[in-house]
Design a protein around this motif. Structure first.
Motif, PDB file in Angstrom:
ATOM      1  N   TRP A   1       1.677 -17.836  45.755  1.00  0.00           N
ATOM      2  CA  TRP A   1       2.566 -18.795  45.083  1.00  0.00           C
ATOM      3  C   TRP A   1       3.729 -19.188  45.994  1.00  0.00           C
ATOM      4  CZ3 TRP A   1       2.453 -15.063  40.355  1.00  0.00           C
ATOM      5  CH2 TRP A   1       1.264 -15.241  39.655  1.00  0.00           C
ATOM      6  N   SER A   2       4.241 -18.209  46.714  1.00  0.00           N
ATOM      7  CA  SER A   2       5.341 -18.490  47.640  1.00  0.00           C
ATOM      8  C   SER A   2       4.926 -19.540  48.668  1.00  0.00           C
ATOM      9  CB  SER A   2       5.783 -17.205  48.344  1.00  0.00           C
ATOM     10  OG  SER A   2       6.753 -17.471  49.322  1.00  0.00           O
ATOM     11  N   GLN A   3       3.735 -19.385  49.206  1.00  0.00           N
ATOM     12  CA  GLN A   3       3.240 -20.318  50.219  1.00  0.00           C
ATOM     13  C   GLN A   3       2.874 -21.664  49.608  1.00  0.00           C
ATOM     14  OE1 GLN A   3      -0.044 -18.039  51.755  1.00  0.00           O
ATOM     15  NE2 GLN A   3       1.240 -16.709  53.006  1.00  0.00           N
ATOM     16  N   LYS A   4       2.291 -21.632  48.429  1.00  0.00           N
ATOM     17  CA  LYS A   4       1.787 -22.838  47.791  1.00  0.00           C
ATOM     18  C   LYS A   4       2.888 -23.762  47.282  1.00  0.00           C
ATOM     19  CE  LYS A   4      -1.486 -24.190  44.136  1.00  0.00           C
ATOM     20  NZ  LYS A   4      -2.430 -23.656  43.104  1.00  0.00           N
ATOM     21  N   TYR A   5       3.980 -23.164  46.760  1.00  0.00           N
ATOM     22  CA  TYR A   5       5.006 -23.975  46.097  1.00  0.00           C
ATOM     23  C   TYR A   5       6.357 -24.002  46.818  1.00  0.00           C
ATOM     24  CZ  TYR A   5       1.701 -23.800  42.197  1.00  0.00           C
ATOM     25  OH  TYR A   5       0.573 -23.912  41.409  1.00  0.00           O
ATOM     26  N   ALA A   6       6.408 -23.450  48.013  1.00  0.00           N
ATOM     27  CA  ALA A   6       7.683 -23.409  48.745  1.00  0.00           C
ATOM     28  C   ALA A   6       8.247 -24.799  48.983  1.00  0.00           C
ATOM     29  CB  ALA A   6       7.509 -22.677  50.070  1.00  0.00           C
ATOM     30  N   ASP A   7       7.370 -25.750  49.352  1.00  0.00           N
ATOM     31  CA  ASP A   7       7.857 -27.090  49.648  1.00  0.00           C
ATOM     32  C   ASP A   7       8.257 -27.866  48.398  1.00  0.00           C
ATOM     33  OD1 ASP A   7       5.322 -27.357  48.650  1.00  0.00           O
ATOM     34  OD2 ASP A   7       4.656 -28.840  50.114  1.00  0.00           O
ATOM     35  N   GLN A   8       7.965 -27.287  47.221  1.00  0.00           N
ATOM     36  CA  GLN A   8       8.383 -27.907  45.968  1.00  0.00           C
ATOM     37  C   GLN A   8       9.677 -27.286  45.429  1.00  0.00           C
ATOM     38  OE1 GLN A   8       5.249 -28.524  43.017  1.00  0.00           O
ATOM     39  NE2 GLN A   8       3.686 -28.288  44.617  1.00  0.00           N
ATOM     40  N   GLY A   9      10.175 -26.275  46.150  1.00  0.00           N
ATOM     41  CA  GLY A   9      11.446 -25.685  45.752  1.00  0.00           C
ATOM     42  C   GLY A   9      11.346 -24.321  45.108  1.00  0.00           C
ATOM     43  N   LEU A  10      10.238 -23.602  45.352  1.00  0.00           N
ATOM     44  CA  LEU A  10      10.109 -22.251  44.799  1.00  0.00           C
ATOM     45  C   LEU A  10      10.621 -21.219  45.788  1.00  0.00           C
ATOM     46  CD1 LEU A  10       9.037 -20.342  42.543  1.00  0.00           C
ATOM     47  CD2 LEU A  10       6.907 -20.193  43.873  1.00  0.00           C
ATOM     48  N   SER A  11      11.441 -20.313  45.311  1.00  0.00           N
ATOM     49  CA  SER A  11      11.921 -19.179  46.103  1.00  0.00           C
ATOM     50  C   SER A  11      11.428 -17.899  45.431  1.00  0.00           C
ATOM     51  CB  SER A  11      13.450 -19.183  46.170  1.00  0.00           C
ATOM     52  OG  SER A  11      13.917 -18.082  46.924  1.00  0.00           O
TER      53      SER A  11
END
Length: 210
Positions: free
Chosen positions: A105-115
């Motif tokens: 999830w970290s890798q998948k959604y990082a560019d959407q603003g997930l930390s």
């Protein structure tokens, strides 16, 4: 006498012929020695000066000891991002089994603003710290990793507010730092799946930064 003269003329003719051949050889050698010779060296290819392309260095995976107050400070620094917190432990079988989802999830959604923040509820002795870090490195957990601590008379399970002391325990905070979702095994009537957690992450990410 005629025989001597005949022999003399024969020798003379022979000598003249030999002399002619010798002179011709000298002339030919002189001409050939005057011809230009190719002294140029074979062309050499210029050495490549381009720098060697190396793979991009990955983020160093670290483990930070922190109490509940320190955790709040770390959380506050994520303002503007959706935050997933995974409370886990090396002795928790489902935690270890499902940790790869947190990494994905970290890798998948990082560019959407997930930390992502992982909080280990293991003991804080040196050997356990090494075991926790080794696991995080194996999982390639390139995000904030905390090992929960507390005062000697307190239990991190209590100070970090883990419902019923049950792990794994997940929390999702919105972009303003507000807790909007909690996944806990404390209530057997409210079981959840990894798909439920990902769906909650996706919903939280729909909230645009202010």
């Amino acid at each position: 006498m005629p025989d001597c003269q005949s022999r003399f003329h024969h020798i003379t003719r022979t000598g003249s012929h030999t002399l002619s051949v010798l002179l011709l050889g000298i002339i030919c050698w002189s001409c050939s020695s005057n011809e230009p010779t190719d002294t140029s060296q074979p062309e050499t290819q210029p050495e490549s000066t381009s720098a060697e392309i190396k793979p991009e260095k990955t983020v160093d995976i670290t483990l930070t000891l922190s109490d509940a107050e320190g955790f709040k400070e770390i959380l506050a620094k994520q303002n503007g991002k959706v935050v997933l917190v995974d409370f886990w432990a090396t002795w928790c079988v489902p935690c270890v089994k499902n940790f790869h989802h947190t990494v994905e999830w970290s890798q998948k959604y990082a560019d959407q603003g997930l930390s992502v923040i992982s909080v280990s509820m293991d003991e804080s002795d040196e050997d356990t710290q090494k075991a926790v870090l080794k696991f995080l490195e194996k999982e390639d957990a390139q995000f904030t990793n905390i090992l929960a601590t507390a005062a000697d008379d307190q239990d991190p399970i209590d100070t970090f507010g883990i419902d019923g002391g049950a792990l794994p325990h997940y929390r999702i905070y919105d972009r303003t730092g507000k807790l909007i979702k909690k996944f806990s095994f404390a209530d057997p009537d409210k079981l959840f799946t990894q798909e439920d957690i990902e769906t909650a992450i996706q919903e939280a990410l729909k909230q645009k930064p202010e």
